[in-house]
Design a protein around this motif. Structure first.
Motif, PDB file in Angstrom:
ATOM      1  N   ALA A  75       0.837  -1.216   0.000  1.00  0.00           N
ATOM      2  CA  ALA A  75       0.000   0.000   0.000  1.00  0.00           C
ATOM      3  C   ALA A  75       0.864   1.256   0.000  1.00  0.00           C
ATOM      4  O   ALA A  75       0.508   2.276  -0.583  1.00  0.00           O
ATOM      5  N   ALA A  76       2.022   1.200   0.656  1.00  0.00           N
ATOM      6  CA  ALA A  76       2.886   2.379   0.771  1.00  0.00           C
ATOM      7  C   ALA A  76       3.599   2.666  -0.546  1.00  0.00           C
ATOM      8  O   ALA A  76       3.806   3.830  -0.907  1.00  0.00           O
ATOM      9  N   GLY A  77       3.980   1.610  -1.255  1.00  0.00           N
ATOM     10  CA  GLY A  77       4.708   1.815  -2.503  1.00  0.00           C
ATOM     11  C   GLY A  77       6.067   2.451  -2.252  1.00  0.00           C
ATOM     12  O   GLY A  77       6.532   2.513  -1.116  1.00  0.00           O
ATOM     13  N   PRO A  78       6.705   2.963  -3.321  1.00  0.00           N
ATOM     14  CA  PRO A  78       8.084   3.456  -3.164  1.00  0.00           C
ATOM     15  C   PRO A  78       8.182   4.849  -2.534  1.00  0.00           C
ATOM     16  O   PRO A  78       9.244   5.252  -2.092  1.00  0.00           O
ATOM     17  N   THR A  79       7.069   5.604  -2.466  1.00  0.00           N
ATOM     18  CA  THR A  79       7.174   7.012  -2.048  1.00  0.00           C
ATOM     19  C   THR A  79       6.902   7.237  -0.562  1.00  0.00           C
ATOM     20  O   THR A  79       7.197   8.302  -0.046  1.00  0.00           O
ATOM     21  N   VAL A  80       6.338   6.244   0.103  1.00  0.00           N
ATOM     22  CA  VAL A  80       5.987   6.417   1.526  1.00  0.00           C
ATOM     23  C   VAL A  80       6.937   5.575   2.387  1.00  0.00           C
ATOM     24  O   VAL A  80       7.177   4.404   2.086  1.00  0.00           O
TER      25      VAL A  80
END
Ligand SMILES: Nc1nc2c(ncn2[C@@H]2O[C@H](COP(=O)(O)OP(=O)(O)OP(=O)(O)O)[C@@H](O)[C@H]2O)c(=O)[nH]1
Ligand SMILES: [Mg+2]
Length: 376
Positions: free
Chosen positions: A346-351
């Motif tokens: 859910a967070a992916g690479p940006t969070v």
């Protein structure tokens, strides 16, 4: 300072309202509504939450309602009876409530013998106990009667569910907003089969229907802890141990303002899908998200259930905290792996996700401090 019982026995006793019932039945929702109603009636209210571990969504949710909330965490009320007393006294000394509302762990039963009778015997001068209320979710009640389809573990979970109803002074059928009028008779008859003669109230805690009537009833008197039931602790322990339990506190951050509500919903969807793949039956998934622009809670009480979102985040921000409480019929190791994978996805690479605290386990065998065989 409160008058001691010697000075004024009538005003010294604090009304204590315990609301039990299975995971997800709506106990916290009812306690929040009841606290609001009591405060509107000029009563001072204190609340006590309970869980097998720290980081409780329920505590955050009830604090939102602006009331004093204390936790008994690390064990259920029966196994941490002395801690329950300590927390009550602490609440009384610091905040002088005249009503305490308390929610035991949803997988617990035998509370009449292990909590209500000891409170009556040992603290008669301190607490005036209200009739013990057990909340039921009508859908889960119907499932609990389908013994033919249950394996041993599911049967043990259902055993707890039924024992909770058997020991209640009063049963509240909650979530009637979702119950077709034609099914009410079926539900009432199911409760009558489990324990004939139990007074039953109908309620939608969510929509506040029936909350005042229930409060009026339990505040008007009536004996508490009038039923002690036989409980087979092997089956009870097997039912509790069937559930994987996970509590976590997570810090989320990103380089640019982020829609944390969308992230929380993605996480929950991923988690439901991941658990379903492993046949992990959801009892209750609860999230509490706090960010500068607001707070929200998200709950799911079945594997295929739609998340219910309450509260709002008015704007995106760069930081948020997320409390996760999951109770699922799966091993704690699988549960933790599913939570961690769903969060990362859910967070992916940006969070950036920083799991500040996490614990996952199976509840241990209940070992109550007291068990009374006779009604006090
Ligand atoms: N439709 C409907 N949903 C309700 C009602 N009462 C509670 N809920 C929802 O049911 C879910 C579980 O409610 P909680 O109050 O957290 O349940 P609980 O019994 O405290 O659960 P545990 O603490 O896990 O044992 C939440 O999504 C609530 O909003 C109701 O009257 N109607
Ligand atoms: Mg709760």
């Amino acid at each position: 300072m409160r008058a001691s019982s010697k000075e004024n026995p009538d005003t010294a006793r604090v009304k204590m309202i315990l609301v039990g019932g299975f995971l997800g039945a709506g106990k916290t929702t009812l306690l929040a509504r009841a606290a609001e109603e009591l405060a509107a009636r000029g009563r001072r209210v204190g609340l006590i939450t309970n869980d097998q571990a720290a980081n409780l969504v329920d505590t955050e949710v009830l604090r939102q309602a602006g009331q004093e909330v204390k936790e008994v965490s690390g064990a259920c009320f029966c196994c941490a009876f002395n801690k329950l007393l300590y927390v009550c006294e602490n609440l009384i000394d610091l905040h002088h409530p005249d009503v305490i509302l308390a929610e035991p762990v949803g997988s617990c039963t035998d509370l009449s013998a292990t909590v209500l009778q000891p409170l009556k015997k040992l603290c008669a001068d301190r607490f005036d106990l209200a009739p013990y209320t057990v909340l039921v979710d009508p859908d889960k009640l119907v499932e609990s009667l389908e013994d033919g389809q249950a394996d041993d573990i599911a049967a043990a979970v259902r055993y707890i569910y039924r024992k909770q109803i058997e020991e209640a002074d009063l049963v509240v059928v909650n979530k009637i907003d979702r119950l077709a009028a034609g099914r009410r008779a079926e539900i009432l008859s199911a409760i009558g089969q489990i324990r004939p003669g139990t007074p039953v109230f109908l309620m939608s805690a969510l929509e506040r229907t029936g909350v005042r009537e229930w409060l009026d009833h339990i505040l008007s008197g009536g004996a508490a802890g009038q039923r002690i039931v036989e409980v087979d602790y092997d089956t009870y322990a097997a039912g509790e141990a069937a559930l994987g339990w996970l509590n976590a506190a997570v810090e989320l951050s990103a380089g640019k303002p982020t829609d944390w509500k969308a992230l929380a919903l993605r996480f929950l969807k991923n988690l439901q899908t991941g658990l379903e793949r492993q046949a992990g039956e959801v009892a209750h998934l609860k999230l509490f998200l706090a960010a500068p622009a607001g707070r929200l809670q998200v709950n799911v009480t079945s594997s295929a259930g739609e998340p219910l979102v309450q509260g709002d985040l008015a704007a995106a921000s760069t930081h948020a905290t997320l409390v996760i409480n999951a109770r699922v019929r799966i091993s704690p190791e699988q549960l933790r792996a599913a939570v961690e994978a769903s969060l990362a996805q859910a967070a992916g690479p940006t969070v950036t996700v920083n799991v500040a605290e996490i614990s996952s386990f199976r509840p241990g065998r209940p070992q109550p401090v007291h068990r009374y065989g006779q009604i006090v």
